[in-house]
Design an enzyme around this catalytic site. Structure first.
Site, PDB file in Angstrom:
ATOM      1  N   ASP A 283     -49.675  17.154 -19.554  1.00  0.00           N
ATOM      2  CA  ASP A 283     -48.586  17.615 -19.959  1.00  0.00           C
ATOM      3  C   ASP A 283     -48.544  18.332 -21.164  1.00  0.00           C
ATOM      4  O   ASP A 283     -49.465  18.308 -21.846  1.00  0.00           O
ATOM      5  CB  ASP A 283     -47.672  16.560 -20.036  1.00  0.00           C
ATOM      6  CG  ASP A 283     -46.166  16.817 -20.014  1.00  0.00           C
ATOM      7  OD1 ASP A 283     -45.195  15.923 -19.673  1.00  0.00           O
ATOM      8  OD2 ASP A 283     -45.812  17.814 -20.018  1.00  0.00           O
TER       9      ASP A 283
HETATM   10  C1  GLC Z   1     -42.619  18.812 -20.719  1.00  0.00           C
HETATM   11  C2  GLC Z   1     -42.364  17.634 -19.728  1.00  0.00           C
HETATM   12  C3  GLC Z   1     -42.855  17.892 -18.323  1.00  0.00           C
HETATM   13  C4  GLC Z   1     -42.776  19.449 -17.960  1.00  0.00           C
HETATM   14  C5  GLC Z   1     -43.819  20.099 -19.011  1.00  0.00           C
HETATM   15  C6  GLC Z   1     -43.522  21.841 -19.065  1.00  0.00           C
HETATM   16  O1  GLC Z   1     -42.946  18.446 -22.032  1.00  0.00           O
HETATM   17  O2  GLC Z   1     -42.762  16.421 -20.075  1.00  0.00           O
HETATM   18  O3  GLC Z   1     -42.158  17.229 -17.577  1.00  0.00           O
HETATM   19  O4  GLC Z   1     -43.272  19.905 -16.795  1.00  0.00           O
HETATM   20  O5  GLC Z   1     -43.363  19.873 -20.706  1.00  0.00           O
HETATM   21  O6  GLC Z   1     -42.136  22.160 -19.573  1.00  0.00           O
END
Ligand code: GLC
Length: 678
Positions: A283
């Site tokens: 993430d």
């Molecule tokens: C965010 C979220 C995740 C998302 C990623 C890209 O912080 O936790 O769910 O897909 O970053 O935006």
């Protein structure tokens, strides 16, 4: 006849065999291509493939192009537009040394331009086929704008409405979440990832993110393995078995080990036990966040721990690019590991068909985005998401011979907020609000509109007079309250779940006119609305219903459709009851309906054990406001003739349960038959 059938079957077998050999031939061909590419790649090119950046991190367009030309970028997230994507894809394919295409990713969580209900609302429809159709629409529109990969579905079991990300989830139940996970993955990926209208899905956030202590986002999670395996892991296993192309590791630490450096979950469970061979992305910055977690001393150790755990692609940070050479030189990591991860990434790109067809048809968007078909699916999904919580004196459905209706409240005409959280590409001008839809349906002169409060958090009451006026001159009040979209979603946890601002007071003010009140709540989570139930006649929970929420609500309020939604989460009476969910343990002293006391009925000087020693709250009892699975209809259903196929488990471990279901009311309706076992 027999001969013809045999020939037909033979033909099928041959065809099937041909398909099978094609797909296994294709797989072998892809594996050979992966081996050949990896044998040619420099370490920098390998680390480039393992790196995903946002356009803002790649600098000015020329700098971004140069980084792509140098093979330093394998994936870009948050780049949209077929033309924009094709421009950078062209650099990757035609100007970099090996011509490896980029994979473009985006959070298309519940729609791209046609916004569906938030996933919690979609799940309230308990309709897997519809969820699949809704996500197929999302995929079609996103793919038309150059997106190859979405970071969805979010399948974290969520039992705490203080946690804003419950809005993105399928709620508290493992089985229902598993069913929705499979359906949404099928919707995004279809049967062929290389098709122009399908995109790779992503099972996130692996794992246990929804158990954040106190419902405070990013907080630590403590989940005993028995609970991890019974409650939190199964939807991810279903996703893996359903062929989800990617996984995303979570931000949270799980029992002290951050999910993005967790060898137990990422290696032991995902790779060894489930034999998953898709690609895992971290993430956003969750690798470097292991420093803040206190799990890595610095970014080099963070890279080491992520690599040892099995993160193939690093999102938004560059610890792999910065430190892998050193980790290889000192023998901490071996090159075979790097090659294995690069292979997972190249395999995704091959499965997506990006080597054969790297470019997006720039005419596709105009044909698919916000098409009538897509809007109709969005309306159907919104309609099935609504849950009827209360309907005193069968006020709903409203009769069509009303002379006028008052449409009041901060969510009556809130095109931005109606779409809900995680809407990057939906545009508010495409949202049809309840006010617009009701004016369309009834005629503007039959609708008396007063916002009453500017937004859900407005505390000043100068708008009440106009609202009361509108109520007084109408036959019925349609009051739209709830949450702005910013109050749910990532990093948006709440410690108090009462209606924000002066919304409850606005309900009181219009209720005092004596007019019947239909309360429609748009929110990203369940709210503590016990007080409001007493003031309203009918209560319809609409979650954040998306682009077509207005027409779907207008149809339902006037009986063109019948509510069939069932709660995917338990509604607490008060935030103090949380965590509260239906499949809780019985305890050794389950609360007893008779014994439970109302705190105000406890006599003065009551003796120590006079209230009974069972598991409940003196001031909130033990029952929720509404249980998981609850939802009323305009009609009534009769269950009869419940039968078990046998008194004991059959030899195949199965028991068949059957029941007769009859619509005994005045309206057509749909019912979700639920069976609970212990
Ligand atoms: C965010 C979220 C995740 C998302 C990623 C890209 O912080 O936790 O769910 O897909 O970053 O935006």
């Amino acid at each position: 006849m027999m001969k013809a059938t045999l020939l037909f079957l033979l033909g099928l077998l041959l065809l099937n065999g041909a398909q099978a050999s094609t797909s296994s031939e294709k797989k072998e061909q892809n594996e050979r291509k992966i081996e050949e590419l990896i044998s040619k790649m420099t370490l920098q090119e390998k680390l480039g493939q393992m790196s995903q950046f946002d356009p803002g991190q790649l600098g000015r367009p020329e700098e971004a192009k140069q980084a792509i030309r140098d093979g330093k970028v394998g994936s870009i997230l948050n780049l949209v537009g077929a033309r924009e994507v094709n421009e950078l894809q062209k650099v990757a394919v035609e100007e970099s040394r090996l011509g490896i295409p980029l994979v473009i990713a985006r959070d298309v969580i519940h729609g791209y331009r046609t916004i569906m209900p938030i996933p919690l609302g979609l799940t309230a429809g308990w309709n897997a086929e519809l969820a699949e159709k809704a996500m197929a629409v999302a995929a079609e529109e996103a793919a038309a704008e150059g997106i190859h990969w979405t970071f969805a579905p979010m399948i974290d079991i969520s039992r705490d409405p203080r946690w804003g990300r419950i809005a993105e989830s399928s709620g508290e139940d493992t089985y229902l979440t598993s069913v929705m996970a499979k359906a949404m993955i099928k919707g995004f990926q279809g049967d062929d990832l290389s098709a122009p209208n399908t995109i790779a899905a992503c099972a996130k956030h692996f794992v246990g993110y929804g158990a954040a202590e106190g419902g405070r986002d990013y907080n630590t999670t403590l989940i005993p393995e028995v609970q991890l395996r019974n409650d939190y892991l199964p939807p991810f296993q279903v996703a893996a078995d359903a062929g989800v192309a990617t996984f995303m590791s979570a931000f949270n630490d799980l029992n002290g080990v951050p999910a993005s450096g967790n060898e137990f979950t990422l290696k032991q469970i995902l790779r060894k036990e489930w034999n998953y061979n898709g690609m895992v992305v971290s993430d956003w910055a969750s690798i470097t966040e292991m420093i803040a977690h206190g799990f890595a001393a610095n970014s080099k150790e963070a890279a080491e721990k992520a690599l040892k755990a099995g993160i193939d692609m690093e999102m938004a940070t560059s610890t792999y690019v910065d430190h892998v050479q050193a980790l290889l030189d000192e023998g901490t990591i071996d090159l075979a590991t790097i090659d294995e991860y690069v292979a997972n990434i190249l395999r995704l790109k091959l499965d997506l068909g990006l080597f054969d067809k790297p470019y997006t048809d720039e005419s596709a968007a105009a044909k698919s985005i916000l098409s009538e078909k897509n809007l109709q699916i969005a309306k159907e999904a919104a309609s099935e998401s609504f849950v009827l919580l209360q309907n005193k004196n069968e006020l709903l459905p409203l009769s069509n011979d009303l002379s006028s209706v008052a449409v009041i409240g901060p969510l009556a005409d809130a095109p931005h907020d109606q779409m809900g959280t995680w809407v990057f590409d939906g545009k508010k001008e495409n949202t049809i609000t309840p006010l617009t839809a009701l004016k369309e349906m009834l005629g503007a002169d039959q609708v008396n509109f007063a916002r009453g409060l500017k937004i859900s958090r407005t505390k000043t009451t100068e708008g009440f007079a106009e609202a009361v006026e509108a109520a007084k001159k109408s036959d019925v009040v349609l009051l739209f309250l709830g949450e702005e979209s910013i109050l749910s979603g990532e990093a948006h946890s709440l410690a108090n779940l009462n209606l924000q601002g002066a919304q409850s007071e606005l309900l009181e003010a219009v209720a005092e006119t004596g007019k019947p009140v239909v309360l429609v709540i748009m929110a990203g989570r369940q709210l503590t609305i016990q007080k409001e139930l007493a003031k309203a006649d009918a209560v319809l929970y609409a979650w954040h219903p998306g682009t077509m929420g207005g027409p779907a609500l207008a149809d339902m309020l006037f009986g063109k459709t019948t509510p069939s939604g069932k709660l995917p989460v338990t509604f607490p009476k008060t935030v103090g009851q949380i965590p509260i969910y239906y499949n809780h343990k019985n305890t050794g002293r389950p609360a007893d309906y008779q014994q439970w006391t109302d705190i105000n009925k406890i006599p003065a000087e009551a003796t120590q054990h006079s209230l009974g020693n069972t598991s409940h709250y003196l001031d909130a009892g033990f029952e929720p406001l509404f249980p998981f699975g609850f939802g009323l209809s305009y009609t009534t259903f009769e269950y009869s003739d419940l039968k078990l196929s046998s008194k004991t488990m059959g030899k195949d471990g199965a028991i068949e349960v059957s029941v007769n279901l009859k619509n005994t009311g005045k309206f057509e309706g749909a019912e979700v038959v639920q069976l609970y076992i212990r």
